[in-house]
Design an enzyme around this catalytic site. Structure first.
Site, PDB file in Angstrom:
ATOM      1  N   GLU A  98       0.839  -1.029   0.080  1.00 25.10           N
ATOM      2  CA  GLU A  98      -0.280   0.275  -0.020  1.00 25.10           C
ATOM      3  C   GLU A  98       1.111   0.991  -0.261  1.00 25.10           C
ATOM      4  O   GLU A  98       2.108   1.722   0.447  1.00 25.10           O
ATOM      5  CB  GLU A  98      -0.523   0.300   1.234  1.00 25.10           C
ATOM      6  CG  GLU A  98      -2.336  -0.601   1.271  1.00 25.10           C
ATOM      7  CD  GLU A  98      -2.766   0.515   0.015  1.00 25.10           C
ATOM      8  OE1 GLU A  98      -2.630   1.506  -0.468  1.00 25.10           O
ATOM      9  OE2 GLU A  98      -4.449   0.225   0.609  1.00 25.10           O
ATOM     10  N   ASP A  99       0.510   2.837  -0.894  1.00 27.12           N
ATOM     11  CA  ASP A  99       0.733   3.395  -0.060  1.00 27.12           C
ATOM     12  C   ASP A  99       0.664   3.933   0.349  1.00 27.12           C
ATOM     13  O   ASP A  99       1.333   5.122   1.422  1.00 27.12           O
ATOM     14  CB  ASP A  99       0.525   4.658  -1.556  1.00 27.12           C
ATOM     15  CG  ASP A  99      -0.419   4.231  -1.616  1.00 27.12           C
ATOM     16  OD1 ASP A  99      -1.410   3.091  -1.560  1.00 27.12           O
ATOM     17  OD2 ASP A  99      -1.465   6.269  -1.790  1.00 27.12           O
ATOM     18  N   ASP A 102      -4.471   4.988   6.191  1.00 28.86           N
ATOM     19  CA  ASP A 102      -4.893   5.978   7.305  1.00 28.86           C
ATOM     20  C   ASP A 102      -5.781   5.495   7.843  1.00 28.86           C
ATOM     21  O   ASP A 102      -5.713   5.051   9.124  1.00 28.86           O
ATOM     22  CB  ASP A 102      -5.783   7.132   6.094  1.00 28.86           C
ATOM     23  CG  ASP A 102      -6.095   8.117   6.204  1.00 28.86           C
ATOM     24  OD1 ASP A 102      -6.520   8.616   7.505  1.00 28.86           O
ATOM     25  OD2 ASP A 102      -5.606   9.271   5.721  1.00 28.86           O
ATOM     26  N   PHE A 151      -2.966  16.094   4.797  1.00 30.03           N
ATOM     27  CA  PHE A 151      -3.384  15.311   2.868  1.00 30.03           C
ATOM     28  C   PHE A 151      -2.522  15.691   3.179  1.00 30.03           C
ATOM     29  O   PHE A 151      -1.381  16.227   2.371  1.00 30.03           O
ATOM     30  CB  PHE A 151      -4.296  15.768   2.724  1.00 30.03           C
ATOM     31  CG  PHE A 151      -5.287  15.220   1.451  1.00 30.03           C
ATOM     32  CD1 PHE A 151      -6.262  14.659   2.066  1.00 30.03           C
ATOM     33  CD2 PHE A 151      -5.096  15.096   0.126  1.00 30.03           C
ATOM     34  CE1 PHE A 151      -6.550  13.364   1.447  1.00 30.03           C
ATOM     35  CE2 PHE A 151      -5.583  15.225  -1.074  1.00 30.03           C
ATOM     36  CZ  PHE A 151      -6.261  13.361  -0.568  1.00 30.03           C
ATOM     37  N   ARG A 164      -0.727  12.518  -8.809  1.00 26.71           N
ATOM     38  CA  ARG A 164      -0.134  11.046  -8.831  1.00 26.71           C
ATOM     39  C   ARG A 164       1.775  10.767  -9.388  1.00 26.71           C
ATOM     40  O   ARG A 164       2.506  10.324  -9.233  1.00 26.71           O
ATOM     41  CB  ARG A 164      -1.071   9.472  -9.447  1.00 26.71           C
ATOM     42  CG  ARG A 164      -1.916   9.155  -8.422  1.00 26.71           C
ATOM     43  CD  ARG A 164      -2.456   7.942  -9.206  1.00 26.71           C
ATOM     44  NE  ARG A 164      -4.271   8.497  -8.939  1.00 26.71           N
ATOM     45  CZ  ARG A 164      -4.571   7.772  -7.649  1.00 26.71           C
ATOM     46  NH1 ARG A 164      -3.545   7.298  -6.886  1.00 26.71           N
ATOM     47  NH2 ARG A 164      -6.124   7.394  -7.836  1.00 26.71           N
TER      48      ARG A 164
HETATM   49  C1  PRP Z   1      -6.204   5.260  -1.216  1.00 23.26           C
HETATM   50  C2  PRP Z   1      -5.091   4.827   0.252  1.00 23.26           C
HETATM   51  C3  PRP Z   1      -5.353   4.156   0.049  1.00 23.26           C
HETATM   52  C4  PRP Z   1      -6.149   4.043   1.048  1.00 23.26           C
HETATM   53  C5  PRP Z   1      -5.695   3.571   2.377  1.00 23.26           C
HETATM   54  O1  PRP Z   1      -6.696   5.292  -2.023  1.00 23.26           O
HETATM   55  O2  PRP Z   1      -4.055   4.712  -1.565  1.00 23.26           O
HETATM   56  O3  PRP Z   1      -5.227   2.396  -0.623  1.00 23.26           O
HETATM   57  O4  PRP Z   1      -6.641   5.247   1.031  1.00 23.26           O
HETATM   58  O5  PRP Z   1      -6.464   5.057   3.287  1.00 23.26           O
HETATM   59  P1  PRP Z   1      -7.497   4.438   4.846  1.00 23.26           P
HETATM   60  O6  PRP Z   1      -6.282   3.514   5.279  1.00 23.26           O
HETATM   61  O7  PRP Z   1      -8.687   5.464   4.855  1.00 23.26           O
HETATM   62  O8  PRP Z   1      -8.986   3.514   3.796  1.00 23.26           O
HETATM   63  P2  PRP Z   1      -7.925   5.589  -2.966  1.00 23.26           P
HETATM   64  O9  PRP Z   1      -8.992   5.159  -1.820  1.00 23.26           O
HETATM   65  O10 PRP Z   1      -7.824   7.527  -2.794  1.00 23.26           O
HETATM   66  O11 PRP Z   1      -8.004   5.127  -4.126  1.00 23.26           O
HETATM   67  P3  PRP Z   1      -6.153   5.024  -5.244  1.00 23.26           P
HETATM   68  O12 PRP Z   1      -5.511   4.405  -3.875  1.00 23.26           O
HETATM   69  O13 PRP Z   1      -6.937   4.927  -6.356  1.00 23.26           O
HETATM   70  O14 PRP Z   1      -6.250   6.305  -5.063  1.00 23.26           O
HETATM   71 MG    MG Z   2      -6.994   8.201  -3.740  1.00 28.58          MG
HETATM   72 MN    MN Z   3      -5.301   2.973  -3.028  1.00 31.62          MN
END
Ligand code: PRP
Ligand code: MG
Ligand code: MN
Length: 174
Positions: A98-99, A102, A151, A164
């Site tokens: 994961e990136d 949160d 953020f 991105r």
């Molecule tokens: C973001 C991020 C993680 C997730 C973390 O994805 O890349 O996957 O939110 O948040 P959390 O711990 O509160 O669930 P996003 O839903 O923005 O999709 P993306 O990766 O396509 O940007």
């Molecule tokens: Mg996102």
């Molecule tokens: Mn994500």
């Protein structure tokens, strides 16, 4: 290109240093074994590409697509699976990539979904860990950088699908 107000938070050099460290930890833990990296699209696309190339252990890669944020800055708490793995994971060493973690909702949903497929091991690697914001009880095994609230965009992370492509990570000003 940049139209939000933002400050540089983690430089490409810092990110690269942390990825090298993570790769050595992963190499050590999976020594003599194979590992399947399961990258969570879209945010982890840049990170997984760099992590994959930093690993010495035999690594395969597959993708899932999950989203909970939509165009908001807050997680909706509802995790949507847009597509799934094409690789069977039974009896394999699976490492979720994961990136950012949160609230933890995204990771928890994925972790539970993969666990019922009986992998040999199931661990989590995240570049960024925003622990203060956690709403569910889930911890990554490999953490690049623990960060405070705020953020962030760049290095794969978006705001409304933008930014991105930035090579460094920026903190968006409120
Ligand atoms: C973001 C991020 C993680 C997730 C973390 O994805 O890349 O996957 O939110 O948040 P959390 O711990 O509160 O669930 P996003 O839903 O923005 O999709 P993306 O990766 O396509 O940007
Ligand atoms: Mg996102
Ligand atoms: Mn994500």
């Amino acid at each position: 290109m940049i139209d939000l107000k933002m400050d540089l938070l983690y430089s490409r050099e810092r990110i690269s240093t942390e990825i090298t460290r993570l790769a050595r930890e992963i190499d050590r833990d999976y020594q003599g074994q194979d590992v399947l990296l399961v990258a969570v699209l879209k945010g982890s696309l840049v990170f997984v590409a760099d992590l994959l190339r930093a690993l010495k252990v035999n690594a395969a890669v597959d993708f899932v697509r999950l989203a909970s944020y939509g165009s908001e800055m807050q997680s909706s708490g509802i995790v949507e699976f847009r597509y799934n793995l094409e690789t069977p994971i039974r009896d394999r060493n699976v490492l979720i990539v994961e990136d950012i973690v949160d609230s933890g909702y995204t990771l928890q949903a994925l972790y539970n979904k993969l666990l019922i497929q009986k992998p040999r091991t199931l661990r989590i690697c995240t570049l960024l860990d925003k622990r203060a914001r956690r709403e569910v009880d889930i911890e990554a095994d490999y953490i690049g950088i623990s960060m405070d609230d705020g953020f962030v965009v760049g290095y794969g992370l978006d705001y409304k699908e933008k930014y991105r492509q930035l090579a460094d990570i920026y903190l968006v000003k409120p």
